[in-house]
Design an enzyme around this catalytic site. Structure first.
Site, PDB file in Angstrom:
ATOM      1  N   ASP A  15       0.813  -1.219   0.000  1.00 21.44           N
ATOM      2  CA  ASP A  15       0.000   0.000   0.000  1.00 21.44           C
ATOM      3  C   ASP A  15       0.845   1.268   0.000  1.00 21.44           C
ATOM      4  O   ASP A  15       0.422   2.299   0.524  1.00 21.44           O
ATOM      5  CB  ASP A  15      -0.964   0.014   1.210  1.00 21.44           C
ATOM      6  N   LYS A  18       2.280   2.259  -5.190  1.00 22.08           N
ATOM      7  CA  LYS A  18       2.974   1.813  -6.406  1.00 22.08           C
ATOM      8  C   LYS A  18       2.140   2.085  -7.663  1.00 22.08           C
ATOM      9  O   LYS A  18       2.669   2.507  -8.686  1.00 22.08           O
ATOM     10  CB  LYS A  18       3.278   0.307  -6.325  1.00 22.08           C
ATOM     11  N   ASN A  40      -5.027 -10.110  -4.207  1.00 24.00           N
ATOM     12  CA  ASN A  40      -4.792  -9.541  -2.866  1.00 24.00           C
ATOM     13  C   ASN A  40      -4.337  -8.090  -2.984  1.00 24.00           C
ATOM     14  O   ASN A  40      -4.470  -7.313  -2.046  1.00 24.00           O
ATOM     15  CB  ASN A  40      -3.760 -10.371  -2.077  1.00 24.00           C
ATOM     16  N   ALA A  41      -3.790  -7.713  -4.134  1.00 21.48           N
ATOM     17  CA  ALA A  41      -3.297  -6.350  -4.341  1.00 21.48           C
ATOM     18  C   ALA A  41      -4.442  -5.411  -4.692  1.00 21.48           C
ATOM     19  O   ALA A  41      -5.469  -5.831  -5.236  1.00 21.48           O
ATOM     20  CB  ALA A  41      -2.275  -6.349  -5.470  1.00 21.48           C
ATOM     21  N   GLY A  42      -4.249  -4.151  -4.389  1.00 24.41           N
ATOM     22  CA  GLY A  42      -5.216  -3.129  -4.795  1.00 24.41           C
ATOM     23  C   GLY A  42      -4.430  -1.887  -5.152  1.00 24.41           C
ATOM     24  O   GLY A  42      -4.008  -1.153  -4.271  1.00 24.41           O
ATOM     25  N   HIS A  43      -4.156  -1.714  -6.431  1.00 25.57           N
ATOM     26  CA  HIS A  43      -3.349  -0.562  -6.847  1.00 25.57           C
ATOM     27  C   HIS A  43      -4.273   0.582  -7.257  1.00 25.57           C
ATOM     28  O   HIS A  43      -5.063   0.454  -8.181  1.00 25.57           O
ATOM     29  CB  HIS A  43      -2.409  -0.968  -7.982  1.00 25.57           C
ATOM     30  N   THR A 131      -5.996 -11.785   2.928  1.00 23.14           N
ATOM     31  CA  THR A 131      -7.085 -11.110   2.222  1.00 23.14           C
ATOM     32  C   THR A 131      -8.194 -12.101   1.828  1.00 23.14           C
ATOM     33  O   THR A 131      -9.206 -11.707   1.272  1.00 23.14           O
ATOM     34  CB  THR A 131      -6.560 -10.424   0.944  1.00 23.14           C
ATOM     35  N   ARG A 145       3.457 -28.534  -7.087  1.00 24.60           N
ATOM     36  CA  ARG A 145       3.316 -29.096  -8.443  1.00 24.60           C
ATOM     37  C   ARG A 145       1.957 -29.741  -8.698  1.00 24.60           C
ATOM     38  O   ARG A 145       1.828 -30.743  -9.372  1.00 24.60           O
ATOM     39  CB  ARG A 145       4.470 -30.070  -8.741  1.00 24.60           C
ATOM     40  N   GLN A 224       2.224  -5.838  -3.221  1.00 26.09           N
ATOM     41  CA  GLN A 224       2.543  -5.943  -1.787  1.00 26.09           C
ATOM     42  C   GLN A 224       3.858  -5.182  -1.509  1.00 26.09           C
ATOM     43  O   GLN A 224       4.143  -4.230  -2.209  1.00 26.09           O
ATOM     44  CB  GLN A 224       2.629  -7.402  -1.308  1.00 26.09           C
ATOM     45  N   THR A 239       2.958 -12.507   2.717  1.00 27.39           N
ATOM     46  CA  THR A 239       2.189 -13.117   1.636  1.00 27.39           C
ATOM     47  C   THR A 239       2.995 -14.318   1.123  1.00 27.39           C
ATOM     48  O   THR A 239       4.026 -14.669   1.690  1.00 27.39           O
ATOM     49  CB  THR A 239       1.845 -12.081   0.539  1.00 27.39           C
ATOM     50  N   ARG A 303     -10.317  -3.035   5.147  1.00 25.42           N
ATOM     51  CA  ARG A 303      -9.900  -3.088   6.557  1.00 25.42           C
ATOM     52  C   ARG A 303      -9.086  -1.853   6.933  1.00 25.42           C
ATOM     53  O   ARG A 303      -8.304  -1.360   6.112  1.00 25.42           O
ATOM     54  CB  ARG A 303      -9.020  -4.331   6.794  1.00 25.42           C
TER      55      ARG A 303
END
Ligand code: IMP
Length: 424
Positions: A15, A18, A40-43, A131, A145, A224, A239, A303
């Site tokens: 956060d 980026k 899981n990312a939120g840009h 997340t 695998r 992240q 992560t 959150r």
């Protein structure tokens, strides 16, 4: 900008901002490529008064000049991805023409999300604060695998492969109940996979190599942050991917000797979402004030983010692990109005003063040692020339440069593209 492929990544717990910087830099690049993580990312990107949140799609997508690649190191949930595409299509009807997805990227199944929920439930008070997007179980299947890859959806026996993996997951889950309507989720997932199959799937590792050899410029976009890296972060509260510079090599097929600049993004303070140690945390009114002023609420989960002072031992560590050559400082505007700023320069650790990041950051072992610097009162959000920034912010910035040995080339004073000041 260098001859090679540049990497842009976060130096804290994610956060850092980026997305905004990738968007600002994209006009200088021919390719923007995400190398790890997933939904899981939120840009977050903001321009023309509109806010956009991207989860899986690279942050260069709003520029016509750049090809955007989702690399092999990424994990994709087709449902979330298609929702993201649909939102984007309204604004950027041609976005799919400039988006290419690696066949080697792994698929997040609905049962991966169930496994994530079951794992967190089993951990109780030691939960990671995931997340719940299925990230950990998908990377586990990759290294174990067992995973399903995007390219598998082009194979005739895709359904057999899907059913086999689902069966394995359901056996593991026993009588754990899905925290969502599984039948509905599975139907949506299949539809989304059908759409995915019709998009530009490619051997993006080869594409990246050809792009590099043709002299074009590549920007590798991390998700992240360094302190969430599976090896170098605050394990186990991390992560499941390599968020550091090495991840750009494995997540794109980019050789290390082709890396040019490593651009490290950090906030003028620290935040963390989810569980895990945070030595400089401000669990008080000041922390709440920073949270409110900085809108420190997760862009993926909503959150509240934990907030705290800048931690220089942690930042120095991130600079070293990544080989950072340029620093960019975000959210300096949020600290306006504070008379004094504390900056952690060392830790008291097991009776010793240390300036590096130790093996364990657990609260009872570590006490931050602070240096106090002057704050600034001015509202920075309208400043358009770096020369007009307050002298105490300049002193704060120089202190960081001195402590890390890396120049701070950019200061961000607001979420909009325009609120970006270059120092070099
Ligand atoms: P996971 O990646 O969903 O498994 O979550 C593991 C930890 O990383 C949790 O503490 C999450 O809150 C954190 N995390 C994952 N993605 C991000 C992100 O993009 N920004 C900040 N924290 C994240």
């Amino acid at each position: 900008m260098s001859q090679g492929a540049d990497i842009l990544l976060g130096l804290q717990w994610g956060d850092e901002g980026k997305g905004k910087i990738v968007d600002v830099l994209t006009r200088k690049y021919d390719v923007v490529a995400r190398f790890q993580g997933g939904p899981n990312a939120g840009h977050t990107l903001e321009f023309n008064g509109i806010k956009h949140v991207l989860h899986t799609i690279p942050s260069g997508i709003f520029h016509e000049n750049a090809l955007n690649i989702i690399g092999n190191g990424v994990v994709m949930d087709p449902i979330i991805f298609c929702k993201e595409i649909d939102k984007l299509l309204d604004m950027e009807p041609k976005c799919l023409d400039r988006l290419v997805i690696s066949r080697k990227a792994h698929l997040i199944l609905p049962t991966h999300r169930m496994l994530d929920a079951a794992s967190e439930a089993a951990k109780g008070k030691n939960k990671i604060g995931s997340t719940l997007k299925g990230i950990g179980p998908t990377y586990m299947d990759k290294t174990g695998r067992n995973g399903l890859r995007i390219g598998d959806c082009e194979l005739p026996d895709f359904m057999t492969r899907y059913e086999a993996l689902k069966k394995k997951h359901l056996e593991l889950l026993g009588d754990f109940e899905a925290p969502f309507d599984f039948t509905e989720a599975e139907a949506q997932w299949m539809k989304a996979v059908d759409r995915l199959r019709a998009m530009q799937l490619a051997d993006t590792d080869v594409l990246i190599q050809e792009t590099y050899k043709s002299g074009k410029k590549i920007l590798a976009e991390g998700a992240q942050g360094t302190l969430l890296d599976v090896d170098f972060g605050t394990y186990p509260f991390v992560t499941s991917s390599t968020t550091t510079a090495a991840g750009a090599c494995t997540g794109l097929g980019l050789a290390p000797n082709r890396i040019g600049e490593v651009i490290g993004i950090f906030k003028a303070y620290c935040t963390r979402v989810g569980s895990g140690p945070f030595p400089t945390e401000l669990d008080n009114d000041l922390g709440q004030a920073i949270r409110d002023k900085g809108h420190e609420y997760g862009s993926t989960t909503g959150r509240p983010r934990r907030t705290g002072w800048l931690d220089l031992p942690a930042l120095r560590y991130a600079v070293e692990v990544n080989g950072v050559t340029q620093l960019m400082m975000m959210k300096a505007d949020v600290l306006s109005g504070l008379k004094e700023l504390e900056v952690c320069t060392a830790y008291e650790y097991r009776g010793e003063t240390i300036t590096h990041l130790p093996y364990s950051l657990e609260e009872d072992l570590i006490t931050p040692i602070y240096t106090t610097l002057s704050g600034w009162d001015e509202d920075l959000t309208g400043v358009t020339d770096v020369k007009n920034l307050p002298t105490s912010l300049e002193a704060y910035t120089r202190f960081i440069e001195q402590e890390t040995g890396v120049p701070v080339v950019l200061i961000s004073v607001g979420p909009d593209r325009e609120q970006t000041l270059w120092r070099a």
